[in-house]
Design a protein around this motif. Sequence first.
Motif, mmCIF file in Angstrom:
data_model
loop_
_atom_site.group_PDB
_atom_site.id
_atom_site.type_symbol
_atom_site.label_atom_id
_atom_site.label_comp_id
_atom_site.label_asym_id
_atom_site.label_seq_id
_atom_site.Cartn_x
_atom_site.Cartn_y
_atom_site.Cartn_z
ATOM 1 N N ILE A 3 45.134 37.786 26.733
ATOM 2 C CA ILE A 3 46.223 38.199 25.839
ATOM 3 C C ILE A 3 45.497 38.614 24.399
ATOM 4 N N GLY A 4 44.951 38.515 23.558
ATOM 5 C CA GLY A 4 45.206 37.703 22.650
ATOM 6 C C GLY A 4 44.145 39.879 21.446
ATOM 7 N N ALA A 5 43.215 39.765 23.034
ATOM 8 C CA ALA A 5 42.752 41.498 23.413
ATOM 9 C C ALA A 5 43.908 42.250 23.287
ATOM 10 N N TYR A 6 44.625 41.955 24.456
ATOM 11 C CA TYR A 6 45.540 42.839 25.089
ATOM 12 C C TYR A 6 46.466 44.015 23.748
ATOM 13 N N LEU A 7 47.106 42.415 23.383
ATOM 14 C CA LEU A 7 47.610 42.751 22.079
ATOM 15 C C LEU A 7 46.743 43.938 20.350
ATOM 16 N N LYS A 8 45.876 43.136 20.679
ATOM 17 C CA LYS A 8 45.105 44.251 19.943
ATOM 18 C C LYS A 8 44.287 46.202 20.446
ATOM 19 N N GLY A 9 45.232 46.049 21.690
ATOM 20 C CA GLY A 9 44.994 47.529 22.833
ATOM 21 C C GLY A 9 44.200 47.446 23.161
ATOM 22 N N ASP A 10 43.254 46.060 24.050
ATOM 23 C CA ASP A 10 42.478 46.324 24.962
ATOM 24 C C ASP A 10 43.013 45.883 26.170
ATOM 25 N N ARG A 11 42.919 46.880 27.065
ATOM 26 C CA ARG A 11 44.251 46.489 28.746
ATOM 27 C C ARG A 11 42.473 45.001 29.339
ATOM 28 N N VAL A 12 41.479 46.003 28.898
ATOM 29 C CA VAL A 12 40.107 45.159 30.448
ATOM 30 C C VAL A 12 40.641 43.998 30.391
ATOM 31 N N PRO A 13 40.877 43.129 29.003
ATOM 32 C CA PRO A 13 40.452 41.193 30.205
ATOM 33 C C PRO A 13 41.468 41.009 30.176
ATOM 34 N N VAL A 14 42.451 41.385 30.794
ATOM 35 C CA VAL A 14 43.801 41.403 31.590
ATOM 36 C C VAL A 14 43.766 41.341 33.255
ATOM 37 N N GLU A 15 42.842 42.478 32.797
ATOM 38 C CA GLU A 15 42.582 43.008 34.624
ATOM 39 C C GLU A 15 41.686 41.998 35.298
ATOM 40 N N ALA A 16 40.462 42.259 33.979
ATOM 41 C CA ALA A 16 39.533 41.374 34.706
ATOM 42 C C ALA A 16 39.762 39.508 34.297
ATOM 43 N N PHE A 17 40.593 39.271 34.262
ATOM 44 C CA PHE A 17 41.219 37.789 34.101
ATOM 45 C C PHE A 17 41.842 37.871 35.586
ATOM 46 N N ALA A 18 42.368 39.080 36.106
ATOM 47 C CA ALA A 18 43.509 39.275 36.719
ATOM 48 C C ALA A 18 42.429 38.369 38.185
ATOM 49 N N VAL A 19 40.793 39.076 38.486
ATOM 50 C CA VAL A 19 40.662 39.285 38.924
ATOM 51 C C VAL A 19 39.485 37.654 39.391
ATOM 52 N N ARG A 20 39.346 38.021 38.192
ATOM 53 C CA ARG A 20 38.602 36.103 38.076
ATOM 54 C C ARG A 20 39.111 34.747 38.729
ATOM 55 N N THR A 21 40.624 35.023 38.681
ATOM 56 C CA THR A 21 41.700 33.856 39.256
ATOM 57 C C THR A 21 41.897 34.189 40.607
ATOM 58 N N THR A 22 41.812 35.114 40.956
ATOM 59 C CA THR A 22 41.943 35.530 42.856
ATOM 60 C C THR A 22 40.161 35.021 43.448
ATOM 61 N N GLU A 23 38.785 35.037 42.735
ATOM 62 C CA GLU A 23 37.530 35.014 42.425
ATOM 63 C C GLU A 23 37.706 33.349 43.074
ATOM 64 N N THR A 24 38.322 33.107 42.126
ATOM 65 C CA THR A 24 37.877 31.405 41.808
ATOM 66 C C THR A 24 38.956 30.575 42.641
ATOM 67 N N TRP A 25 39.957 31.291 43.040
ATOM 68 C CA TRP A 25 40.712 30.755 44.039
ATOM 69 C C TRP A 25 39.856 30.796 45.080
ATOM 70 N N ARG A 26 39.370 31.628 45.530
ATOM 71 C CA ARG A 26 39.377 31.663 46.792
ATOM 72 C C ARG A 26 37.099 31.084 47.098
ATOM 73 N N HIS A 27 36.988 30.878 45.787
ATOM 74 C CA HIS A 27 35.291 30.197 46.231
ATOM 75 C C HIS A 27 35.707 28.339 46.233
ATOM 76 N N SER A 28 37.230 28.148 45.861
ATOM 77 C CA SER A 28 37.423 26.403 46.276
ATOM 78 C C SER A 28 37.802 26.877 47.976
ATOM 79 N N VAL A 29 38.759 27.723 48.219
ATOM 80 C CA VAL A 29 39.070 27.606 49.817
ATOM 81 C C VAL A 29 37.751 27.421 50.450
ATOM 82 N N ARG A 30 36.552 28.128 50.161
ATOM 83 C CA ARG A 30 35.668 28.587 51.030
ATOM 84 C C ARG A 30 34.665 26.975 50.890
ATOM 85 N N GLN A 31 34.269 26.435 49.490
ATOM 86 C CA GLN A 31 34.346 25.178 49.222
ATOM 87 C C GLN A 31 34.739 23.824 50.073
#
Length: 366
Positions: A315-343
């Motif tokens: 969010i800090g990056a977004y407020l400074k005009g950089d949208r990429v970290p928010v998109e990356a956050f969404a991807v990591r959230t999904t990957e973390t959850w799926r990794h937990s399921v596989r374990q």
Amino acid sequence: MAADVWDVLVIGAGPAGAVAAAALAERGVRVAILEKDLRLEAKPGEVLTPNAIAILSHLGLLDLIEANDNLACPLACIDRAWSMARPNREHFLGHLGGRAWVIDRVALERLLVSRAMRASVDVFLGHHVRGLSRRHGYWSVQARSSDGLASLRASFVVDASGRAATVARRLGAKRKSLFRLLALHVQSAPDTERQSEPASLTIEAAAVGWWYAVCGPRQTLTCALFTDDPVLARSGAARSTLLTALDDTNSLPRWTKELVRSGRMRSVDASPSLLGQPAGEGWLAIGDAAASFDPLASQGLANALASAVAGAEAIGAYLKGDRVPVEAFAVRTTETWRHSVRQLFPIYQAAAHRWPTPFWQAHSSA
């Protein structure tokens, strides 16, 4: 309200919401939290295992947890009677880097909200979100309280409302559950007169699901049955059914049956679930609002704290005009959850060999 325009509005004052709000405020961001409840109710004790040490240290919470007996108590071991009749014990006390704790969830939430307020976060309790819209780069959030309907504006909105995912659902995001899971839990009142013992967590599989039993801070006893049978959640039959289900167990503490017989019983949704869209233009979801983890992993609280820190950075990056970290956050959230399921999948499969019942068959093939 002191103001009606903020940089960020956080919906929900749980651990994820309070940590994210404080982290943003410490960066000079104007933040407000809207929380629907006026007070925090008792919740089952939660466990922080050694993999939480890094995030606790990052947040400056590690020393507080170790020094405050009302907030946390050291966890000596976890006994898992999972795919075998006798439990497998994992020790923590005396092991380098192996510290673990049983947490008083309400005490932790109060601590984190207080820290957020000291960081100049505005906190509004008893405010229910009734609508939100976005126009010209600003969100308008309508919230109802005992004082009536208020309209608040912000550049960014954080959904930290837990499984309800209040913001995400209003924006059309869909939530998918891996499988249905109910937690029927019973908790005692604190009892400082009860003989103190090193805290241990017992997890045991049974035909209808799996049991969780732990003694937490101030000698508060908690036990729960995790099952997918909705009949068990009906108050009239739940207690007698749980007492019968206890007959299938061999490893739970001696106090479990008396607690089930006399304690206050509650039923809550514990289904592992994931938002199909954890973030979008001007918003993101953190903690359980974004991804609810299988309670068997004992990672829900640690993941919520880590999610809050990562979300605040994005969010800090977004407020400074950089949208990429928010998109990356969404991807990591999904990957973390799926990794937990596989374990966890092999654990469910192993239990299904011992208990070839509908619960285990369904969960081992989800």
